[in-house]
Design a protein around this motif. Structure first.
Motif, short mmCIF file in Angstrom:
data_model
loop_
_atom_site.label_atom_id
_atom_site.label_comp_id
_atom_site.label_asym_id
_atom_site.label_seq_id
_atom_site.Cartn_x
_atom_site.Cartn_y
_atom_site.Cartn_z
N SER A 1 0.83 -1.20 0.00
CA SER A 1 0.00 0.00 0.00
C SER A 1 0.87 1.26 0.00
O SER A 1 2.10 1.18 -0.08
N HIS A 2 0.19 2.42 0.06
CA HIS A 2 0.87 3.71 0.12
C HIS A 2 1.88 3.83 -1.04
O HIS A 2 1.59 3.41 -2.15
N THR A 3 3.05 4.40 -0.76
CA THR A 3 4.03 4.61 -1.84
C THR A 3 4.56 3.29 -2.40
O THR A 3 4.99 3.25 -3.56
N SER A 4 4.53 2.23 -1.62
CA SER A 4 4.98 0.92 -2.13
C SER A 4 4.02 0.42 -3.21
O SER A 4 4.45 -0.19 -4.20
N ALA A 5 2.74 0.68 -3.03
CA ALA A 5 1.77 0.32 -4.07
C ALA A 5 2.00 1.15 -5.33
O ALA A 5 1.88 0.64 -6.45
N LEU A 6 2.34 2.43 -5.16
CA LEU A 6 2.66 3.25 -6.33
C LEU A 6 3.83 2.64 -7.10
O LEU A 6 3.83 2.63 -8.33
N GLU A 7 4.83 2.15 -6.38
CA GLU A 7 5.97 1.51 -7.05
C GLU A 7 5.52 0.32 -7.87
O GLU A 7 5.96 0.13 -9.01
N THR B 1 -0.48 -2.97 4.18
CA THR B 1 -1.74 -2.80 4.91
C THR B 1 -2.36 -4.18 5.12
O THR B 1 -2.41 -5.00 4.19
N VAL B 2 -2.81 -4.43 6.36
CA VAL B 2 -3.40 -5.73 6.69
C VAL B 2 -4.79 -5.52 7.28
O VAL B 2 -5.10 -4.46 7.83
N GLU B 3 -5.60 -6.53 7.14
CA GLU B 3 -6.95 -6.47 7.69
C GLU B 3 -6.91 -6.49 9.21
O GLU B 3 -6.01 -7.08 9.82
N HIS B 4 -7.87 -5.83 9.80
CA HIS B 4 -7.97 -5.79 11.25
C HIS B 4 -8.13 -7.20 11.81
O HIS B 4 -8.86 -8.03 11.29
N GLY B 5 -7.37 -7.47 12.88
CA GLY B 5 -7.46 -8.76 13.51
C GLY B 5 -6.37 -9.73 13.12
O GLY B 5 -6.24 -10.80 13.71
N LYS C 1 -9.37 -1.08 9.71
CA LYS C 1 -10.56 -1.63 10.36
C LYS C 1 -11.57 -2.14 9.34
O LYS C 1 -12.24 -3.14 9.56
N ALA C 2 -11.68 -1.45 8.21
CA ALA C 2 -12.61 -1.88 7.17
C ALA C 2 -12.02 -3.07 6.41
O ALA C 2 -10.81 -3.30 6.42
N PRO C 3 -12.86 -3.85 5.75
CA PRO C 3 -12.35 -4.99 4.96
C PRO C 3 -11.37 -4.54 3.89
O PRO C 3 -11.53 -3.47 3.30
N LEU C 4 -10.38 -5.35 3.64
CA LEU C 4 -9.38 -5.05 2.61
C LEU C 4 -9.89 -5.59 1.28
O LEU C 4 -9.45 -6.64 0.79
N ASP C 5 -10.84 -4.84 0.69
CA ASP C 5 -11.50 -5.34 -0.52
C ASP C 5 -11.11 -4.57 -1.78
O ASP C 5 -11.59 -4.89 -2.87
N ASP C 6 -10.25 -3.55 -1.67
CA ASP C 6 -9.82 -2.79 -2.84
C ASP C 6 -8.42 -3.22 -3.23
O ASP C 6 -7.47 -2.44 -3.27
N VAL D 1 -1.74 -5.92 -4.10
CA VAL D 1 -1.48 -4.49 -3.97
C VAL D 1 -2.81 -3.75 -3.95
O VAL D 1 -3.77 -4.17 -4.62
N VAL D 2 -2.92 -2.68 -3.15
CA VAL D 2 -4.16 -1.91 -3.16
C VAL D 2 -4.32 -1.25 -4.53
O VAL D 2 -3.34 -1.00 -5.23
N ARG D 3 -5.54 -0.98 -4.89
CA ARG D 3 -5.81 -0.40 -6.20
C ARG D 3 -5.23 1.00 -6.32
O ARG D 3 -4.89 1.65 -5.33
N VAL D 4 -5.11 1.45 -7.57
CA VAL D 4 -4.43 2.71 -7.88
C VAL D 4 -5.00 3.87 -7.06
O VAL D 4 -4.25 4.66 -6.47
N GLU D 5 -6.33 3.98 -7.02
CA GLU D 5 -6.95 5.13 -6.35
C GLU D 5 -6.58 5.16 -4.87
O GLU D 5 -6.25 6.22 -4.32
N ARG D 6 -6.62 4.00 -4.23
CA ARG D 6 -6.29 3.95 -2.80
C ARG D 6 -4.82 4.25 -2.58
O ARG D 6 -4.46 4.94 -1.61
#
Length: 311
Positions: free
Chosen positions: A74-80, A95-99, A114-119, A128-133
């Motif tokens: 996620s974050h800048t690593s996802a941009l890479e 980024t990891v799912e809560h729990g 806290k929210a589901p990691l669905d993007d 990797v998280v999607r581009v927008e995130r």
């Protein structure tokens, strides 16, 4: 390194996950390889081949493997991973799912959501998280032009749209510097597609006389669609903002001249302003632009009246 362990690393892009390695070698082989420096620990129970330990892509892959199905870069690593502008240094973000109790490590920063990691998408065999995130989450970590570049490039490459970026911003109400990010996406929605166009929109082509400008206006010329940087439909004037990134060579200049000639043959007036002048003399650019628009208004109307009167 033990041959089976080497084969495992080669198969997984230089990564050795202890759980997978135990299926082909004894734990003493893994421990000996780690002690001797043949493999280097990146995260708990996750290693890379020492020969590829300095390769950023290998390190990203190792962290992604550590995250497994409950995590994503996620974050800048996802941009890479998406190959968008990002610093290829600093911590790798996961980024990891809560729990799910994944721990960070030296050079690895773990974020819990806290929210589901669905993007999440899979790119180059990495979650990797999607581009927008990725763009939104990276915003507080980058400064000035570096912060704007990922969104601009992603939209230009059609990896996302301004509307999808805005939707991602709305899902992150507490992000640092949110007002500036919202303004950037609004400018992208208005048609700006470069750092220089953002500058022009906000600092140069403002005030009385410029209300009707359309940014990145599509026009059909010779069977092709071209996009005009800043077009005034009332006068037929197209202001082109020549940024250093895309106007540095002879081939670029010749391409622009051919394009300008085709537009002028259809009655458009093309005026180019250099990056240097737009930055150093915005008041002068404004005066010249208004003068050109005032002089061309009548000619533009005459041009479009001729076909109907001839008919």
């Amino acid at each position: 390194m033990h041959r089976s362990l080497q084969q495992l690393a080669d198969t997984d892009g230089g990564v050795v996950v202890r759980r997978a390695a135990l299926q082909v070698v004894d734990h003493t082989v893994i421990d000996r390889a780690a002690t001797s420096g043949d493999i280097v620990r990146v995260c708990p129970k996750t290693f890379v081949d020492a020969a590829r330990g300095a390769d950023r892509r290998t390190l990203l892959r190792a962290v992604a493997r550590y995250g497994g199905e409950h995590g994503a870069l996620s974050h800048t690593s996802a941009l890479e991973v998406w190959r968008l502008p990002a610093p290829a240094t600093g911590p790798i973000h996961l980024t990891v799912e809560h729990g799910h109790q994944l721990r960070g490590a030296t050079g690895v920063r773990v974020h819990r959501r806290k929210a589901p990691l669905d993007d999440v998408a899979v790119r180059d065999r990495m979650r990797v998280v999607r581009v927008e995130r990725a763009v939104v989450d990276s915003w507080p970590l980058l400064e000035l032009d570096a912060g704007r570049a990922p969104a601009i490039v992603a939209v230009n490459r059609r990896m996302t749209t301004p509307d999808r970026l805005m939707a991602a911003v709305e899902q992150a109400p507490r992000i640092g510097g949110r007002r500036g990010l919202v303004r950037l996406v609004e400018l992208l929605q208005a048609g700006c597609r470069s750092q220089l166009e953002l500058w022009g929109y906000q600092r140069v082509f403002v005030g009385a006389g410029f209300e009707g400008l359309r940014w990145q206006a599509p026009v059909r010329i010779g069977g092709h669609t071209v996009y005009l940087d800043a077009f005034d439909a009332g006068t037929g004037v197209d202001f082109e903002l020549d940024g250093t990134e895309f106007h540095a060579g002879l081939a670029d200049r010749e391409r622009d001249l051919r394009r300008d000639a085709a537009l002028q043959a259809e009655g458009f007036t093309v005026v180019r302003f250099s990056h240097a002048r737009l930055r150093r003399d915005p008041d002068g650019v404004r005066r010249d632009a208004l003068a050109v628009m005032g002089a061309r208004a009548g000619a533009w109307l005459q041009h479009w009246r001729r076909p109907s009167s001839a008919g």
